[in-house]
Write an enzyme that holds these catalytic residues in place. Structure first.
Site, PDB file in Angstrom:
ATOM      1  N   GLY A  69      14.861  -2.230  50.262  1.00  0.00           N
ATOM      2  CA  GLY A  69      13.722  -2.506  51.125  1.00  0.00           C
ATOM      3  C   GLY A  69      12.436  -2.042  50.477  1.00  0.00           C
ATOM      4  N   THR A  70      12.498  -0.903  49.808  1.00  0.00           N
ATOM      5  CA  THR A  70      11.320  -0.379  49.116  1.00  0.00           C
ATOM      6  C   THR A  70      10.807  -1.367  48.080  1.00  0.00           C
ATOM      7  OG1 THR A  70      11.910   1.928  49.503  1.00  0.00           O
ATOM      8  CG2 THR A  70      10.549   1.468  47.564  1.00  0.00           C
ATOM      9  N   GLN A 177      13.434  -1.782  60.410  1.00  0.00           N
ATOM     10  CA  GLN A 177      14.090  -1.160  61.562  1.00  0.00           C
ATOM     11  C   GLN A 177      14.549  -2.180  62.597  1.00  0.00           C
ATOM     12  OE1 GLN A 177      15.025   1.975  61.885  1.00  0.00           O
ATOM     13  NE2 GLN A 177      14.144   2.550  59.918  1.00  0.00           N
ATOM     14  N   SER A 194      15.872  -4.272  54.760  1.00  0.00           N
ATOM     15  CA  SER A 194      16.719  -3.407  53.954  1.00  0.00           C
ATOM     16  C   SER A 194      18.123  -3.381  54.531  1.00  0.00           C
ATOM     17  CB  SER A 194      16.113  -2.001  53.957  1.00  0.00           C
ATOM     18  OG  SER A 194      16.974  -1.097  53.313  1.00  0.00           O
ATOM     19  N   ALA A 195      19.117  -3.772  53.724  1.00  0.00           N
ATOM     20  CA  ALA A 195      20.467  -3.992  54.252  1.00  0.00           C
ATOM     21  C   ALA A 195      21.127  -2.718  54.773  1.00  0.00           C
ATOM     22  CB  ALA A 195      21.343  -4.634  53.177  1.00  0.00           C
ATOM     23  N   HIS A 196      20.901  -1.583  54.125  1.00  0.00           N
ATOM     24  CA  HIS A 196      21.642  -0.386  54.548  1.00  0.00           C
ATOM     25  C   HIS A 196      21.144   0.136  55.889  1.00  0.00           C
ATOM     26  CE1 HIS A 196      18.868   3.052  53.638  1.00  0.00           C
ATOM     27  NE2 HIS A 196      18.254   2.094  52.980  1.00  0.00           N
ATOM     28  N   CYS A 320       8.938  21.591  56.937  1.00  0.00           N
ATOM     29  CA  CYS A 320       9.902  22.390  56.179  1.00  0.00           C
ATOM     30  C   CYS A 320      11.050  21.536  55.658  1.00  0.00           C
ATOM     31  CB  CYS A 320      10.443  23.520  57.047  1.00  0.00           C
ATOM     32  SG  CYS A 320      10.952  22.956  58.685  1.00  0.00           S
TER      33      CYS A 320
END
Lengths: 470, 470
Positions: A69-70, A177, A194-196, A320
């Site tokens: 996807g990136t 999403q 994005s497939a995952h 954090c």
């Protein structure tokens, strides 16, 4: 052991697994070769493209498979900006896009382009009219996510698409999403996925570019995937991605009703069960499976570990938990509390009992984390009243100067914890100054004031001033 | 059905398949997350990196997993050029590198950089001293393949690495054809590989960058893989790639002796079995499993189809098999015949009987393809003598002007076939002119002259002049 972080990555869908195995033996050859193995690979690739295009709502020749996807976002943005370079070099994004979009925007600025980051309201939704205003002369591209990946808020894609159409600017929708889960509003010029995220394998992204959109594939040139995704295609993974996209779409409608109800339960119960907690994001216009909340006086990483020990995998936008020790840019843009942040994203098939069990372990997890930080056993009221730990709070009573708490060098949530400890020492109407150099304080001190109903007077450098109201 | 195109893509190694299946259930989560699924994914990724680094001969923190060999080359070249930009913008590559390197070089030129393409000899090996000469002041990077992917010739990597070290220039070695098969000579600064070439899955490349090499990761920024490979990692595929790399390395020594002997048989028998054939590439300093030859008067694509029908999958560098209708840049740089080109690359486990069967079907395949083009039944001597088809050969006898053959608009191998048909009409010592606008003629007409022992007088535009010698 429930996994509640499906927004990071979903477990492999059974259909994806099956399709992957089947394609391993048939799809390993080079689809650009003329021999039978190559032709077989090409057939699998073509069939996967048709399946995915149908799910996306585009023509097969408008769809390229990228390696993530990136990459789809990077290539989509770079290609559209390059294709319209002569018309202008302005890029419009929302402030809460995925980091892949924001990093592409930074690259564009470094390359001499300009960027408007459209603000969002406290729910994470882009402001009404924000895009219309940002679409100035010379705008080459606008980008908007279908829904936010950290807080679940849906974006007004249809309205923004209208504004873009009126301005003659292509709109790239990051549908990572939503694909496989909900219909993506039409009107986009480019779309990325994005497939995952939907239960497909890693290594597969989608980039759709409507015919007629000016697009110049980034260099170096490559013949594969219409020049939009260089490198040898991972066809078994692509086949698995397409097959699982079709499968999850048929399951989505029923599943999403169920998950929406479970998330509603979390949204309602968390503030009742855990004091000093803020549930963020739009309560209605949202992804069905995702909810995010933040807990005052809690350390996000410690909270993740406590929940992990209790058997629940979640993620966090607290500073954090980030490698750069800065809070999530999404929470920052929303102006909401970032400390003790927890994102819960339920996978398909989550049972009500799992959610109930999560709700039953959460209060003790938060309590133990707060106790570790000396935030006291009583979690309501001012924690300081019951704390035995004076910490670094250097009280300096006075009428003009007021009290000063030195929390320099301390990481959030410590500055807020120390503030909460001294607020009862300040006369009502009096002012306390907190010195804090952790970036998250800029978010968390005002959020604390809002939640505890004190007046935030602002910050000068590392000095935050707060007036006690009650 | 023997598959003899392992240099394009190798079938999935059983170890890769096994490792992939095992990792599907463990490696789907986001390795940057802190929960147990994320930690498990991270452990798999770390272990794969150690395995691959050991095979490559580098430290794990020097190795990034990319999404393809092409991406490894693109990123390696862009990163090294950007890292040394202040020192200069000159890039040195060989003329026979993989297209990914040559496309990256073109992108560098388009961006204002300069490129030297080092020539090769007729075996495809870079000229002695070619790199040393090209490493001028301001050279940022040199690239050299370990062995050529089309003709199998090994490159003098160790010598070039020495020249680069002397000049203080980093050397990127494209080891795609060698990794897992043969030791890559040391001395490289960057190294790239591709898993599907050694029997790993698609979607995985390797990029190693030695500590101390100046490297600026290309924008947009991304935190994954040390900023060198953006996007979510496909961990099951990475695990499978690393496991199969280790497996093929242990099998390589014995297997390569066997394959080398089989290739020697092909190299010796093809010219005996098929007249007017040239075996190209270095006969000794070569990849063990790969051999390339070209057949006069034959159409490469038709030849692939004939062999495919006979049950053999091979590839070709002939212009007719390329989407751009230009002959392979490798054959062009070597200055050898490109028509009727066949590359045979044997997978591990190829049996002698399969090779013998290939040698038994090849002569008829070539004969039938030549016959289709009217290149005559007799394949020795001048094909024209037995041809009944005058084709487009417009004879125009004369003493000064000589004969002219008009093959404009005809694709190779037709211009050469027509030349062969008329050469006997030319008096010994006389000149024939061939008009041809297919780019491959520039390669094939001189090659024909060399093979048939006529004198190539050169070309002016589309006019090629040949003097009959015998």
């Amino acid at each position: 052991m429930p996994y509640f972080d499906t927004a990071s990555s979903a477990p492999l869908h059974p259909v994806a697994r099956q399709a992957l195995l089947a394609a391993l033996d048939e799809g390993w050859a080079d689809p650009s070769r003329l021999h039978r193995e190559g032709r077989r690979a090409r057939m699998l690739l073509d069939a996967a493209r048709e399946t995915a295009a149908e799910a996306v709502g585009c023509r097969p020749d408008e769809l390229a498979f990228t390696t993530s996807g990136t990459r789809a976002l990077h290539t989509g943005i770079a290609g559209a900006l390059a294709g319209r370079r002569r018309l202008g070099r302005h890029l419009v994004v929302s402030a809460v896009e995925h980091s892949a979009v924001l990093h592409a925007a930074e690259a564009h600025e470094a390359d001499g382009g300009t960027v408007t980051r459209v603000a969002v309201d406290r729910t994470g939704r882009v402001a009404e009219g924000g895009y219309a205003e940002a679409l100035v002369e010379g705008t080459a591209l606008a980008c908007l996510q279908s829904a936010n990946h950290e807080v679940g808020t849906e974006q007004p894609v249809a309205e923004v698409a209208e504004a873009c159409a009126a301005a003659g600017v292509p709109l790239l929708v990051d549908a990572a999403q939503s694909l496989g889960r909900a219909a993506v509003p039409g009107g986009w010029s480019l779309l990325a996925g994005s497939a995952h995220k939907w239960g497909g394998p890693g290594g597969v992204g989608l980039l759709a570019v409507r015919k007629g959109v000016r697009f110049a594939a980034p260099r170096p040139a490559d013949e594969r995937e219409s020049g939009r995704a260089p490198g040898f295609e991972n066809i078994p993974a692509i086949v698995a991605a397409a097959a699982s996209l079709r499968a999850v779409r048929t399951e989505a409608a029923a599943e999403d009703v169920r998950l929406r109800a479970l998330v509603d339960r979390i949204r309602a119960r968390v503030p009742e069960l855990v004091p000093d907690t803020e549930v963020v994001g739009d309560p209605v216009r949202r992804l069905p499976q995702l909810v995010t909340f933040s807990c005052l006086y809690a350390d996000g990483e410690a909270l993740l570990h406590a929940l992990d020990l209790a058997g629940f995998s979640v993620s966090s936008g607290s500073s954090c938990t980030s490698s750069t020790l800065t809070p999530s840019h999404v929470l920052k843009a929303m102006g909401v509390l970032s400390e003790g942040n927890v994102r819960v994203s339920l996978p398909a098939g989550t049972e009500a009992e799992e959610v109930d069990r999560f709700l039953s372990v959460l209060p003790e997890a938060v309590r133990s984390v707060r106790a570790q930080l000396g935030a006291g056993g009583r979690e309501t009221g001012t924690a300081a009243e019951t704390s035995e730990n004076g910490g670094g709070a250097a009280g300096e009573a006075g009428n003009g100067a007021g009290l000063t708490v030195d929390a320099l060098g301390k990481r959030c949530p410590l500055p807020v914890i120390e503030l909460s400890k001294v607020i009862s020492d300040v006369p009502v109407g009096g002012v306390v100054t907190v010195l804090a150099d952790d970036e998250a304080a800029l978010l968390d001190i005002p959020a604390w004031c809002g939640m505890r109903d004190h007046e935030y007077l602002g910050a000068r450098g590392t000095a935050y001033r707060i007036r006690r109201r009650h």
